[in-house]
Design an enzyme around this catalytic site. Structure first.
Site, PDB file in Angstrom:
ATOM      1  N   HIS A 288      37.609  -0.794  73.367  1.00  0.00           N
ATOM      2  CA  HIS A 288      38.472  -0.547  74.536  1.00  0.00           C
ATOM      3  C   HIS A 288      38.778  -1.825  75.299  1.00  0.00           C
ATOM      4  O   HIS A 288      37.945  -2.709  75.426  1.00  0.00           O
ATOM      5  CB  HIS A 288      37.923   0.559  75.442  1.00  0.00           C
ATOM      6  CG  HIS A 288      36.602   0.289  76.104  1.00  0.00           C
ATOM      7  ND1 HIS A 288      36.501  -0.386  77.297  1.00  0.00           N
ATOM      8  CD2 HIS A 288      35.330   0.616  75.761  1.00  0.00           C
ATOM      9  CE1 HIS A 288      35.224  -0.447  77.663  1.00  0.00           C
ATOM     10  NE2 HIS A 288      34.489   0.142  76.742  1.00  0.00           N
ATOM     11  N   ASP A 300      31.595  -5.645  77.332  1.00  0.00           N
ATOM     12  CA  ASP A 300      32.024  -4.246  77.381  1.00  0.00           C
ATOM     13  C   ASP A 300      33.464  -4.182  77.843  1.00  0.00           C
ATOM     14  O   ASP A 300      33.719  -4.154  79.027  1.00  0.00           O
ATOM     15  CB  ASP A 300      31.109  -3.461  78.322  1.00  0.00           C
ATOM     16  CG  ASP A 300      31.391  -1.978  78.305  1.00  0.00           C
ATOM     17  OD1 ASP A 300      32.206  -1.526  77.484  1.00  0.00           O
ATOM     18  OD2 ASP A 300      30.802  -1.268  79.140  1.00  0.00           O
ATOM     19  N   GLU A 334      38.875   3.838  79.048  1.00  0.00           N
ATOM     20  CA  GLU A 334      37.595   4.313  78.512  1.00  0.00           C
ATOM     21  C   GLU A 334      36.577   4.489  79.626  1.00  0.00           C
ATOM     22  O   GLU A 334      35.859   5.481  79.678  1.00  0.00           O
ATOM     23  CB  GLU A 334      37.042   3.339  77.463  1.00  0.00           C
ATOM     24  CG  GLU A 334      35.851   3.893  76.667  1.00  0.00           C
ATOM     25  CD  GLU A 334      34.499   3.783  77.352  1.00  0.00           C
ATOM     26  OE1 GLU A 334      33.556   4.475  76.930  1.00  0.00           O
ATOM     27  OE2 GLU A 334      34.350   3.021  78.334  1.00  0.00           O
ATOM     28  N   GLU A 335      36.504   3.508  80.518  1.00  0.00           N
ATOM     29  CA  GLU A 335      35.459   3.544  81.554  1.00  0.00           C
ATOM     30  C   GLU A 335      35.686   4.679  82.555  1.00  0.00           C
ATOM     31  O   GLU A 335      34.777   5.077  83.254  1.00  0.00           O
ATOM     32  CB  GLU A 335      35.385   2.196  82.291  1.00  0.00           C
ATOM     33  CG  GLU A 335      35.023   1.012  81.385  1.00  0.00           C
ATOM     34  CD  GLU A 335      33.584   1.065  80.861  1.00  0.00           C
ATOM     35  OE1 GLU A 335      32.865   2.029  81.158  1.00  0.00           O
ATOM     36  OE2 GLU A 335      33.198   0.115  80.157  1.00  0.00           O
ATOM     37  N   ASP A 362      31.543  -0.263  70.626  1.00  0.00           N
ATOM     38  CA  ASP A 362      31.479  -0.283  72.092  1.00  0.00           C
ATOM     39  C   ASP A 362      30.032  -0.321  72.562  1.00  0.00           C
ATOM     40  O   ASP A 362      29.668   0.312  73.536  1.00  0.00           O
ATOM     41  CB  ASP A 362      32.223   0.931  72.681  1.00  0.00           C
ATOM     42  CG  ASP A 362      32.270   0.877  74.197  1.00  0.00           C
ATOM     43  OD1 ASP A 362      32.095  -0.222  74.758  1.00  0.00           O
ATOM     44  OD2 ASP A 362      32.464   1.935  74.820  1.00  0.00           O
ATOM     45  N   HIS A 432      28.250  -3.514  82.862  1.00  0.00           N
ATOM     46  CA  HIS A 432      28.922  -3.078  84.093  1.00  0.00           C
ATOM     47  C   HIS A 432      28.516  -3.910  85.313  1.00  0.00           C
ATOM     48  O   HIS A 432      28.446  -3.385  86.423  1.00  0.00           O
ATOM     49  CB  HIS A 432      28.655  -1.594  84.383  1.00  0.00           C
ATOM     50  CG  HIS A 432      29.218  -0.668  83.348  1.00  0.00           C
ATOM     51  ND1 HIS A 432      29.169   0.697  83.458  1.00  0.00           N
ATOM     52  CD2 HIS A 432      29.848  -0.912  82.158  1.00  0.00           C
ATOM     53  CE1 HIS A 432      29.750   1.252  82.394  1.00  0.00           C
ATOM     54  NE2 HIS A 432      30.159   0.291  81.585  1.00  0.00           N
TER      55      HIS A 432
HETATM   56 ZN   LIG Z   1      32.404   0.252  76.887  1.00  0.00          ZN
END
Ligand SMILES: [Zn+2]
Ligand SMILES: *[C@@H]1O[C@H](CO)[C@@H](O)[C@H](O)[C@H]1NC(C)=O
Ligand SMILES: *[C@@H]1O[C@H](CO)[C@@H](O)[C@H](O)[C@H]1NC(C)=O
Ligand SMILES: *[C@@H]1O[C@H](CO)[C@@H](O)[C@H](O)[C@H]1NC(C)=O
Ligand SMILES: *[C@@H]1O[C@H](CO)[C@@H](O)[C@H](O)[C@H]1NC(C)=O
Length: 469
Positions: A288, A300, A334-335, A362, A432
């Site tokens: 993503h 990520d 995606e998130e 991912d 994140h």
């Molecule tokens: Zn991810």
């Protein structure tokens, strides 16, 4: 029976004529024949590995990602950064001379954190490192000042429900695993609101911390009041837990300016190498493109997106054109719950019978160890043979179960799925958070990941038959 694929499909009718009548159109091949076919790709695999790991393409996915991540930065759904990232990739895939480069319009949630802070007022002044959680509401403009109640679990919160009314719930849940612990992030606000709390602060779901908050999506429930919610560092959560245990009263001032806007237009980014014999049949590789709004989204999921692009580049550079279409999809949204992939599935599911395998990376592009696979036992046996082609770099394992928000719709509906397995030991240190930058990525590890991704997708796309379901 393991080594006689599809033998159960050979039905002989009727039994009493003595003359077997075979049903179906073609003779199912034995597993030995399939094994032999796959072993025939040893040179192809070796060429891909050489190019990716030792040859001209060495470090390419890393270097491409570095330029992208440094130039574009983090790519939150609905942001101009994400829009710029998608435009950038559209041009880059075209410049790489891939085929059918195009954008597929979808809509994604658009949330922005705005100005935010948390300060401890009692027992001492202390600035709390925090990040609002995706979809959180704002506090009133002046913020919320309230006493804190610290709990280590939902059970404890429910036991002490009466004490929580009017307070800020601080969850100091231990990190067990991401899968197990993430429910405190996704449901913490709802559970706190049910017992009358005015806000909730969640200990970041992280395996290791240098005072870093780790954000992520959270969900409200209908009929439960929406209270502001943020994550704080492991260190601050533990400190408040110690203070509370000593009977110390803790007061916190929380201010959040978060805003949810109407859904925003966005795109899944697609490119292909069109199949030579069965162009309508598809092997899909993906990662993503969107990320959180902190760090650079290099890990990520910049890594997953860029090894997926690299898989097609490697195949193209070797002048290979598999029988089926190799398609890279760089998902958006995606998130925010996988909204880009969900709309992709709705649009393309009419062709589900032509999807051979869906692959997603991912979970980092650190040192790879193998593939997670979801599919029938027969298909898994075939994948083990495919992975044996990666013996030269010792990445041959096939684990039970592929993981990936964006390929889940296909797998749940019977399409074989694969995800990259790699060394996850540091993944949740950076996940994140502001720490998700290019510094986390390693060119040599990305070379290996790209080689795995390219060999698997290329060989599966070129085999005589699609994977059995
Ligand atoms: Zn991810
Ligand atoms: C690839 O990256 C590694 C690790 O940083 C470095 O040692 C190597 O020289 C690079 N290779 C090329 C061709 O730039
Ligand atoms: C904490 O900071 C506030 C404002 O910055 C100040 O008014 C207050 O006196 C400080 N409290 C302590 C205990 O230092
Ligand atoms: C389904 O596949 C056919 C044949 O390849 C193609 O023409 C059509 O555009 C596909 N539909 C979608 C929604 O992708
Ligand atoms: C190959 O990989 C396996 C499993 O990851 C590991 O145990 C083994 O030490 C590796 N062998 C070499 C030669 O690197």
């Amino acid at each position: 029976m393991k080594h006689l694929l599809l033998i159960c499909l050979e039905a002989f009718l009727p039994w009493d004529t003595g003359k077997p009548v075979r049903r179906g159109l073609s003779y199912p091949r034995t597993f030995e024949a399939i094994k032999k076919e796959i072993a025939g790709y040893r040179d192809v695999a070796k060429a891909i590995i050489d190019l990716a790991v030792h040859g001209k393409a060495q470090n390419r996915s890393y270097e491409r990602l570095a330029v992208f991540a440094d130039t574009i930065g983090p790519r939150l759904s609905g942001s101009t950064n994400l829009e710029a990232g998608i435009k950038y990739m559209f041009s880059a895939l075209q410049e790489d001379r891939l085929e059918n480069v195009h954008l597929e319009p979808v809509t994604v949630p658009h949330w922005e954190r705005g100005e935010e802070f948390a300060v401890m007022l009692q027992p001492r002044n202390h600035s709390i490192a925090m990040l609002g959680l995706g979809s959180s509401v704002a506090t009133p403009p002046e913020g919320i000042v309230a006493e804190v109640i610290v709990v280590t679990s939902f059970d404890e919160l429910h036991r002490r429900a009466k004490e929580a009314k009017g307070k800020i719930v601080v969850y100091n849940e231990p990190f067990i695993s991401y899968g197990e612990t993430v429910r405190y992030r996704s449901q913490g606000a709802v559970e706190a609101a049910k017992v009358g709390a005015v806000a909730s602060l969640i200990r970041s779901v992280a395996a290791f911390s240098i005072h870093s908050p780790h954000t992520g999506w959270q969900s409200y429930q209908p009929a439960v009041p929406r209270i502001p919610t943020a994550c704080i560092s492991v260190e601050d959560a533990e400190m408040m837990a110690r203070m509370a245990l000593r009977g110390t009263k803790i007061m916190v001032h929380l201010k959040m300016g978060a805003k949810t806007y109407p859904d925003s237009p966005s795109f899944n980014t697609v490119a292909e190498i069109v199949g030579s014999k069965y162009p309508e049949q598809v092997v899909l590789v993906s990662g993503h493109l969107d990320s959180w709004d902190v760090g650079q989204g290099a890990m990520d999921d910049g890594g997953g997106a860029f090894i997926s692009w690299e898989a097609l580049s490697l195949v193209k550079d070797l002048g290979l054109r598999p029988k089926r279409t190799l398609r890279v999809v760089l998902w958006t949204g995606e998130e925010q719950g996988g909204t880009g992939a969900q709309q992709y599935y709705q649009l393309h599911k009419e062709n589900i019978s032509n999807f051979d395998i869906v692959m997603e990376s991912d979970a980092g592009t650190f040192r790879p160890s193998g593939l997670g696979f979801t599919g029938s036992a027969e298909a898994q046996d075939i994948m083990k043979e495919v992975m044996a082609l990666l013996q030269p770099i010792n990445v041959t394992a096939v684990y039970d179960g592929a993981d990936g928000t964006d390929i889940d719709y296909w797998m749940r509906n019977g399409v074989p799925g694969a995800s990259l397995y790699d060394d996850l030991s540091k993944y949740f240190w950076f996940h994140h958070s502001e720490g998700d930058t290019m510094t986390v990525q390693d060119p040599k590890e990305m070379n290996l990941c790209a080689a795995v991704w390219a060999v698997v997708s290329c060989v599966v796309a070129d085999m005589e038959e699609m994977l059995p379901r």
